[in-house]
Design a protein around this motif. Structure first.
Motif, short mmCIF file in Angstrom:
data_model
loop_
_atom_site.label_atom_id
_atom_site.label_comp_id
_atom_site.label_asym_id
_atom_site.label_seq_id
_atom_site.Cartn_x
_atom_site.Cartn_y
_atom_site.Cartn_z
N ILE A 7 0.84 -1.20 0.00
CA ILE A 7 0.00 0.00 0.00
C ILE A 7 0.87 1.25 0.00
CG2 ILE A 7 -1.55 1.38 1.44
CD1 ILE A 7 -3.00 -1.15 2.20
N LEU A 8 1.88 1.28 0.85
CA LEU A 8 2.75 2.46 0.93
C LEU A 8 3.45 2.73 -0.40
CD1 LEU A 8 4.37 1.92 4.45
CD2 LEU A 8 2.55 3.53 3.84
N PHE A 9 3.98 1.68 -1.00
CA PHE A 9 4.72 1.89 -2.25
C PHE A 9 3.79 2.07 -3.44
CE2 PHE A 9 8.11 0.45 0.40
CZ PHE A 9 9.23 1.09 -0.11
N THR A 10 2.58 1.52 -3.37
CA THR A 10 1.60 1.78 -4.41
C THR A 10 1.20 3.25 -4.40
OG1 THR A 10 0.73 -0.48 -4.31
CG2 THR A 10 -0.71 1.19 -5.26
N LEU A 11 0.99 3.79 -3.21
CA LEU A 11 0.68 5.22 -3.10
C LEU A 11 1.84 6.06 -3.62
CD1 LEU A 11 -1.01 5.36 0.42
CD2 LEU A 11 -2.11 5.83 -1.77
#
Length: 397
Positions: A335-339
């Protein structure tokens, strides 16, 4: 579908259990629509997905081991410093000793750091937050000493090629359905041996179907080496926590250390072991980081520990022990790296990125905290209800 499997599947798909997965799917859907609307390159292209997995792999590996420490009821802020220390160690020694010996020493350095954390926390009795905050600073000082305050690199061509071979490039797995089918079938046999008949039969059936369909569909999987390292590490750790006595005891130790001690579990062994495993994992990530950049400076990986904790929190891991899932922590890292990747694709400023990511972490922590309190209140209410006594028909006549 057997009722047992149906009930387990329904429980697994509840928002309280799979909320982090739904959040990831929602974020991906929103970013896909935004990029299409703004005329950007397709967000779900194979290249972009592979890049996201590769970029998140090192943080996700750290999140897996940090989750183990959190489940045990402890805390570790030193993971980034230990990883940087191992990176500096392997870069300093790879030329004179060769990669295998340099890796062994770097992993040993991480293991020693984890053991020191665990021994001080458990045997001396100092709070884990204070101990690991101190070791974070101390180990960062060791990095400064080892690097002499400057960037060190692997200048020997042989050392560079061996480090590059460790993490660079991609491995392509043809007929990925067959590979997944074999894994599912093996897992089904394992579950059957543990006398969980419905679940084992279902997993075995899924594996056989995947193997049969593989020659027809012919899917292939092309991912970076660190991504495969993450898959193996997360899969093994999840299986140990989910299906072994070690995993059940670790959860018990984190949930209630005194009750675990009274039941005969060696609490110190499991809590110290979690720190040692975390140090070893941090050392491995440091080696991969050094192999990726072929360099390290005194501030390398600084602040990464906060990103790792954010991934674990997004995955629903409790900061008080006894609750967490390494697979959900991996999803939290995604989630963090997708954002981050989506913000770059949309050309969103770095200032807004920090605000949005910070808000997401706080909201996720609030949701998990409120949900945990509601579950606790529900259990208390259910336990306080008097047992219902069946009334015989004869007594009513």
């Amino acid at each position: 579908m057997p009722p047992e499997i149906r009930s387990r599947l329904a429980a697994a798909l509840r928002p309280g259990n799979a909320g982090v997965v739904y959040a990831l799917l929602l974020i991906v859907a929103v970013l896909t629509l935004l990029t299409a609307q703004l005329g950007r390159p397709p967000y779900l292209s194979a290249t972009n997905v592979i890049n996201i997995l590769d970029q998140s792999s090192l943080i996700a590996i750290l999140a897996v081991f940090t989750t183990v420490v959190l489940i045990s009821g402890n805390f570790d802020l030193s993971v980034a410093s230990v990883a940087a220390f191992s990176a500096a160690t392997v870069l300093s020694l790879v030329a004179p000793l060769g990669l295998p010996a340099a890796m062994a020493i770097a992993l040993g350095a991480g293991l020693v750091c984890g053991a020191v954390n665990g021994l001080i926390v458990q045997l001396v009795g100092i709070n884990a937050f204070i101990v690991t905050l101190g070791t974070m600073t101390a180990v960062r000082g060791l990095v400064l000493i080892l690097t002499d305050g400057r960037t060190i690199t692997a200048q020997d061509p042989g050392a560079q090629s061996s480090l590059i071979a460790l993490q660079a490039g991609y491995w392509t797995v043809p007929h990925v359905l067959a590979v997944l089918g074999v894994a599912a079938a093996a897992a089904g046999v394992f579950v059957l041996l543990r006398r969980s008949r419905p679940a084992g039969i279902a997993m075995l059936a899924v594996g056989v179907v995947a193997i049969v369909l593989s020659p027809v569909l012919g899917f292939e999987l092309r991912l970076s080496k660190p991504t495969y390292y993450l898959i193996v590490i997360a899969g093994i750790t999840w299986a140990v926590l989910r299906y072994t006595v070690i995993g059940r005891r670790l959860y018990a130790v984190g949930a209630n250390a005194e009750a675990a001690r009274l039941s005969g579990i060696n609490v110190n062994r499991y809590k110290i072991g979690a720190f040692v495993l975390n140090g070893l994992g941090s050392g491995f990530v440091g080696i991969l980081f050094a192999a990726k950049l072929l360099a390290i400076n005194p501030t390398g990986l600084q602040g990464t520990e906060l990103t790792v904790l954010a991934a674990a929190i997004l995955g629903g891991t409790s900061l008080f022990g006894g609750l967490g899932s390494v697979l959900k922590s991996v999803v939290g890292a995604l989630i963090l790296f997708t954002l981050d990747n989506g913000f770059n694709v949309l050309n969103l400023g770095a200032n807004y990125q920090g605000v949005i990511v910070g808000t997401v972490v706080v909201v996720a922590a609030a949701i998990y905290t409120v949900a945990g309190r509601q579950r606790q209140v529900k259990r208390v209410r259910e336990s306080s209800k008097p047992p219902s006594v069946p009334v015989r028909q004869e007594a009513l006549r």
